[in-house]
Design a protein around this motif. Sequence first.
Motif, PDB file in Angstrom:
ATOM      1  N   ASN A 201       0.816  -1.015  -0.102  1.00  0.00           N
ATOM      2  CA  ASN A 201       0.117  -0.027  -0.058  1.00  0.00           C
ATOM      3  C   ASN A 201       0.773   1.177  -0.058  1.00  0.00           C
ATOM      4  OD1 ASN A 201      -2.387  -1.264  -0.038  1.00  0.00           O
ATOM      5  ND2 ASN A 201      -2.552  -1.461   2.176  1.00  0.00           N
ATOM      6  N   PHE A 202       1.898   1.140   0.777  1.00  0.00           N
ATOM      7  CA  PHE A 202       2.872   2.592   0.923  1.00  0.00           C
ATOM      8  C   PHE A 202       3.651   2.599  -0.471  1.00  0.00           C
ATOM      9  CE2 PHE A 202       2.256   1.960   5.718  1.00  0.00           C
ATOM     10  CZ  PHE A 202       1.946   3.182   5.726  1.00  0.00           C
ATOM     11  N   VAL A 203       3.815   1.440  -0.989  1.00  0.00           N
ATOM     12  CA  VAL A 203       4.784   1.582  -2.455  1.00  0.00           C
ATOM     13  C   VAL A 203       3.538   2.199  -3.170  1.00  0.00           C
ATOM     14  CG1 VAL A 203       5.798   0.261  -4.337  1.00  0.00           C
ATOM     15  CG2 VAL A 203       6.345  -0.092  -1.941  1.00  0.00           C
ATOM     16  N   ARG A 204       2.372   1.753  -3.357  1.00  0.00           N
ATOM     17  CA  ARG A 204       1.456   2.406  -4.451  1.00  0.00           C
ATOM     18  C   ARG A 204       1.364   3.755  -4.165  1.00  0.00           C
ATOM     19  NH1 ARG A 204      -3.441  -2.382  -3.356  1.00  0.00           N
ATOM     20  NH2 ARG A 204      -2.475  -3.817  -5.219  1.00  0.00           N
ATOM     21  N   GLU A 205       1.084   4.373  -3.022  1.00  0.00           N
ATOM     22  CA  GLU A 205       1.300   5.818  -2.684  1.00  0.00           C
ATOM     23  C   GLU A 205       2.175   6.593  -3.203  1.00  0.00           C
ATOM     24  OE1 GLU A 205       0.923   6.491   1.485  1.00  0.00           O
ATOM     25  OE2 GLU A 205      -1.146   5.317   1.751  1.00  0.00           O
ATOM     26  N   TRP A 206       3.775   5.863  -3.152  1.00  0.00           N
ATOM     27  CA  TRP A 206       4.808   6.398  -3.623  1.00  0.00           C
ATOM     28  C   TRP A 206       4.549   6.556  -5.090  1.00  0.00           C
ATOM     29  CZ3 TRP A 206       7.867   3.995  -7.385  1.00  0.00           C
ATOM     30  CH2 TRP A 206       8.912   4.640  -7.662  1.00  0.00           C
ATOM     31  N   ALA A 207       3.822   5.419  -5.822  1.00  0.00           N
ATOM     32  CA  ALA A 207       3.887   5.657  -7.177  1.00  0.00           C
ATOM     33  C   ALA A 207       2.899   6.607  -7.564  1.00  0.00           C
ATOM     34  CB  ALA A 207       3.335   4.147  -7.543  1.00  0.00           C
ATOM     35  N   HIS A 208       1.989   7.155  -6.829  1.00  0.00           N
ATOM     36  CA  HIS A 208       1.130   8.182  -7.081  1.00  0.00           C
ATOM     37  C   HIS A 208       1.920   9.374  -7.648  1.00  0.00           C
ATOM     38  CE1 HIS A 208      -2.830   6.206  -6.852  1.00  0.00           C
ATOM     39  NE2 HIS A 208      -2.512   5.710  -5.734  1.00  0.00           N
ATOM     40  N   VAL A 209       3.012   9.729  -6.855  1.00  0.00           N
ATOM     41  CA  VAL A 209       3.663  11.152  -7.138  1.00  0.00           C
ATOM     42  C   VAL A 209       5.230  10.601  -7.718  1.00  0.00           C
ATOM     43  CG1 VAL A 209       2.723  11.995  -4.975  1.00  0.00           C
ATOM     44  CG2 VAL A 209       4.838  10.371  -4.707  1.00  0.00           C
ATOM     45  N   ASN A 210       5.313   9.482  -8.432  1.00  0.00           N
ATOM     46  CA  ASN A 210       6.524   9.062  -8.999  1.00  0.00           C
ATOM     47  C   ASN A 210       6.177   8.414 -10.108  1.00  0.00           C
ATOM     48  OD1 ASN A 210       8.906   9.648  -6.930  1.00  0.00           O
ATOM     49  ND2 ASN A 210       7.469   8.907  -5.851  1.00  0.00           N
ATOM     50  N   SER A 211       7.104   8.091 -11.112  1.00  0.00           N
ATOM     51  CA  SER A 211       7.142   7.582 -12.178  1.00  0.00           C
ATOM     52  C   SER A 211       6.811   6.118 -11.922  1.00  0.00           C
ATOM     53  CB  SER A 211       8.386   7.555 -12.958  1.00  0.00           C
ATOM     54  OG  SER A 211       8.325   6.442 -13.999  1.00  0.00           O
ATOM     55  N   MET A 212       5.725   5.526 -12.865  1.00  0.00           N
ATOM     56  CA  MET A 212       5.445   4.058 -12.755  1.00  0.00           C
ATOM     57  C   MET A 212       6.128   3.135 -13.492  1.00  0.00           C
ATOM     58  SD  MET A 212       2.617   3.436 -10.682  1.00  0.00           S
ATOM     59  CE  MET A 212       2.314   1.940 -11.519  1.00  0.00           C
ATOM     60  N   ASP A 213       7.445   3.473 -14.134  1.00  0.00           N
ATOM     61  CA  ASP A 213       7.915   2.765 -15.286  1.00  0.00           C
ATOM     62  C   ASP A 213       8.626   1.573 -14.606  1.00  0.00           C
ATOM     63  OD1 ASP A 213       7.164   4.564 -17.042  1.00  0.00           O
ATOM     64  OD2 ASP A 213       9.009   5.705 -17.165  1.00  0.00           O
ATOM     65  N   LYS A 214       9.284   1.765 -13.242  1.00  0.00           N
ATOM     66  CA  LYS A 214      10.243   0.805 -12.865  1.00  0.00           C
ATOM     67  C   LYS A 214       9.411  -0.015 -11.566  1.00  0.00           C
ATOM     68  CE  LYS A 214      14.386   2.202 -14.555  1.00  0.00           C
ATOM     69  NZ  LYS A 214      15.667   2.756 -14.168  1.00  0.00           N
ATOM     70  N   ILE A 215       8.273   0.390 -11.294  1.00  0.00           N
ATOM     71  CA  ILE A 215       7.680   0.011  -9.958  1.00  0.00           C
ATOM     72  C   ILE A 215       7.462  -1.534 -10.037  1.00  0.00           C
ATOM     73  CG2 ILE A 215       5.234   0.427 -10.770  1.00  0.00           C
ATOM     74  CD1 ILE A 215       6.737   0.473  -7.129  1.00  0.00           C
ATOM     75  N   ALA A 216       6.912  -2.208 -11.346  1.00  0.00           N
ATOM     76  CA  ALA A 216       6.700  -3.327 -11.353  1.00  0.00           C
ATOM     77  C   ALA A 216       8.110  -4.382 -11.190  1.00  0.00           C
ATOM     78  CB  ALA A 216       5.895  -3.721 -12.716  1.00  0.00           C
TER      79      ALA A 216
END
Length: 255
Positions: A201-216
Amino acid sequence: MSNPFHSAYLRGSFGSFAADMRKMINAPEMSDVKFIVGEEQKVVYAHRCILAYRCEAFRTMFAQRVLSRDAKEAEVPFVLSDVQPDVFLAVVEFLYTNCVMLSRDIALDVLTSAVEYGLDELQRMCVDYINSTLTVESACEALQAAVTYRQTNMKDKCLAFIEGHTKSIVKTRGFHELSDLALLAILQSDMLTIDEPDLINFVREWAHVNSMDKIAEVWKFHALKKPSGIAAHLPRRRKGTRLREHHKYLNFYHK
């Protein structure tokens, strides 16, 4: 037979020397160069010979003015708008005295300036101070600086602190402002003291304000992390993660 009149190198009191040199910091008397520093446009006075012989970056800066052959330009102050006056004065203090007064408010910025000016000893002093004063609020910002400036010792100290305070740190602004590389450094750890769904959940929150390119990519590395050694073919849960039924459905060989 030994020479009774051999030479000897004697050292006086460093404390009194540093104290005398400190008197010259930002002193208009007999200064020969001025800097306009920060948004406040604070005037800082200095001495070219000290800065130039202590720091190659300043030597180059001054040499460029000399090459211009313009007497009027030589008298123009150097404008340093991207650095705080307190930070610049800390750098100047180090150059004059080989000592520096640091605080939590400026330590990371002084480290940045030390990197920019190529001052290795000042970098070391900043890293030692930052490592010894980590807090929940400062840990992620310090980790980001460590990753950016390739400070391995500082990175390890920050990660160890984050591992011990994960539940609090993931709620901080600093966590949400991490770069993908700094986040990856955290997710590579199997010692985070937080449960897996909460971390997701916290990583998802991080993704809202950052690039999603490398999250997966970084999450896959985290979820499928394997230990080294004899049992390298087996998965290993991070410290703080409860065993869950759905873990058995993870494809450990997915690339």
